[in-house]
Design an enzyme around this catalytic site. Sequence first.
Site, PDB file in Angstrom:
ATOM      1  N   GLY A  63     -11.068   3.027   9.414  1.00  0.00           N
ATOM      2  CA  GLY A  63     -11.572   1.566   9.578  1.00  0.00           C
ATOM      3  C   GLY A  63     -13.101   1.637  10.100  1.00  0.00           C
ATOM      4  N   CYS A  90      -8.775   9.313  10.506  1.00  0.00           N
ATOM      5  CA  CYS A  90     -10.305   8.717  10.904  1.00  0.00           C
ATOM      6  C   CYS A  90     -10.208   7.915  12.242  1.00  0.00           C
ATOM      7  CB  CYS A  90     -11.151   8.358   9.594  1.00  0.00           C
ATOM      8  SG  CYS A  90     -12.859   8.037  10.030  1.00  0.00           S
ATOM      9  N   TYR A  91     -10.458   6.702  11.761  1.00  0.00           N
ATOM     10  CA  TYR A  91      -9.998   5.610  12.794  1.00  0.00           C
ATOM     11  C   TYR A  91      -8.573   5.803  13.455  1.00  0.00           C
ATOM     12  CZ  TYR A  91      -9.844   1.483  15.467  1.00  0.00           C
ATOM     13  OH  TYR A  91      -9.500   0.354  16.722  1.00  0.00           O
ATOM     14  N   HIS A 181     -11.323  12.126   5.629  1.00  0.00           N
ATOM     15  CA  HIS A 181     -10.314  11.173   4.597  1.00  0.00           C
ATOM     16  C   HIS A 181      -9.918  12.040   3.532  1.00  0.00           C
ATOM     17  CE1 HIS A 181     -11.445   7.139   6.151  1.00  0.00           C
ATOM     18  NE2 HIS A 181     -12.569   7.720   6.447  1.00  0.00           N
ATOM     19  N   GLU A 183      -7.715  11.178   1.367  1.00  0.00           N
ATOM     20  CA  GLU A 183      -7.332  10.283   0.245  1.00  0.00           C
ATOM     21  C   GLU A 183      -8.238  10.123  -0.905  1.00  0.00           C
ATOM     22  OE1 GLU A 183      -8.757   7.604   3.544  1.00  0.00           O
ATOM     23  OE2 GLU A 183      -7.558   9.301   3.337  1.00  0.00           O
ATOM     24  N   ASP A 238      -5.783  -4.509 -18.776  1.00  0.00           N
ATOM     25  CA  ASP A 238      -5.174  -4.949 -17.517  1.00  0.00           C
ATOM     26  C   ASP A 238      -4.294  -6.168 -17.770  1.00  0.00           C
ATOM     27  OD1 ASP A 238      -6.701  -3.124 -16.184  1.00  0.00           O
ATOM     28  OD2 ASP A 238      -8.122  -4.529 -15.696  1.00  0.00           O
ATOM     29  N   LYS A 380      -6.206   1.368 -12.014  1.00  0.00           N
ATOM     30  CA  LYS A 380      -6.395   1.400 -13.595  1.00  0.00           C
ATOM     31  C   LYS A 380      -5.330   2.399 -14.162  1.00  0.00           C
ATOM     32  CE  LYS A 380      -9.011  -0.497 -15.706  1.00  0.00           C
ATOM     33  NZ  LYS A 380      -9.077  -2.002 -16.310  1.00  0.00           N
TER      34      LYS A 380
END
Length: 524
Positions: A63, A90-91, A181, A183, A238, A380
């Site tokens: 964050g 992280c945060y 991070h 991710e 989509d 997606k």
Amino acid sequence: MTSPMTNAPHDRLLIIDFGSQVTQLIARRLRELNVYCEIHPYQNITPAGLAEINPRAVILSGGPASVLDQDSPRVPENLFAMGLPVLGICYGQQVMMHELGGTVERGHGTAEFGRAFVSPALTSLDLLNGWFAEGDEQVWMSHGDHVSQLAPGFEVFGTSPNAPFAITADLTRNFFAVQFHPEVHHTPKGAKLYENFIRLAGFKGDWTMGAYKDEAIAKIRAQVGDGKVICGLSGGVDSSVAAVLIHEAIGDQLTCVFVDTGLMRQGESDEVVGMFRDNYNIPLIHADESELFLGALDGQSDPETKRKIIGKLFIDVFEKHAKSVGGAKFLAQGTLYPDVIESVSFSGGPSVTIKSHHNVGGLPDRMDMTLVEPLRELFKDEVRALGRELGLPASFVGRHPFPGPGLAIRCPGEITRPKLEILRKADAVYIDQIRKHGLYDEIWQAFVAILPVRTVGVMGDGRTYDFACALRAVTSVDGMTADYYPFSHEFLGETATRIINEVAGINRVTYDITSKPPGTIEWE
């Protein structure tokens, strides 16, 4: 944010969101591992709410705040006493240390942004199985503050030049924390770290796209009841997946509306309408509203103004056709999470707006309709997987993304009919080249943008003063990050020659090699 499958019978992993732009990538990593997870903004999680969610494990996101600021985000006061495995990112690491008795300091020359390398420390850690086999590991850092003293019970298992406690753990309580991070794709072994964490937490990995489909259908039926729904159909993956999913849930209560805005690519309107009618027995209205849209955009050059005009007109058109089908009370859209996170703070979270999207932000009060957005929390690639689960043809599932505002955001500056026609022709040549060279399926998205400048050129013995254009092609997995596609110089030269020779009005061709971030995929 509450997940659409809140009542699903799966083990839950709770992600507490502190406002990182990439929090949803954590969820994506977990979904790849067939783990059911929910993201909730930190301010929505009370001690009682945490107990009600009853997660098997918790991840604390990154964050933009500093734990040293007054009123900075905090975790529920009962979290660390629940006996749950917790992973801080992280945060999330900093708030863990701050709350559990460690020390966090402001940057003062120790900030890290971008690629960094972590070295192992102490003994091995199950969270890091598969790491450090060949030395230091690349990670992606994005922090100003840093942990300067560990909380009691924690040990350090990895360091970087500016983060002496880059990887820490309290093995007794199954608390883990990393400063980077895992991710994002720039941490190559980040997925392995998440895999290790969910294994340590005891997840069965029983959440699949088939399960998502069944649970989403049940949720649509519960939301809609016997009401009528109109679905904005663009022809992209989509809206097509959303339409087929909703139709499977409620059948003939659904009517699709394809809006021709005058901002479509060459031959797109006929292609989309024909493709959809040939494959699905779903009522479809083809609404030619090109004069309405182009008239409203005349003289407009600011990108946010253009997006907002388009968004308002879509609402007006959908409202008109909701009445024409006998009073539809629901409007369905193929909104995805990347649209949401770039437009608004997600469900009250503190993330920062990047740009407005025509299909994000709710409906005006005067419009007596409710949104149905079954894909709002998917990326997606997940939508494509859901499309395959629903049996959509490969021609639908594999199409490159095409934005709702269409060519309006590929025409920086003022939009005119002559510029749009030039753009359509150039884009058709470019896509034809990509298909001819067998590259279409290797590329996430490709398009031409016509630039708001004219350049001097020489064609034959004469001087030209025509538009320049930029080719854009990117590779991506989730649309949140992207890199340019490495065309050969031969391909680019051949394509530029074709565009200049075949498209009157363009005399200069460039190739955009900007990644996302710092750029976005589209130009506006």
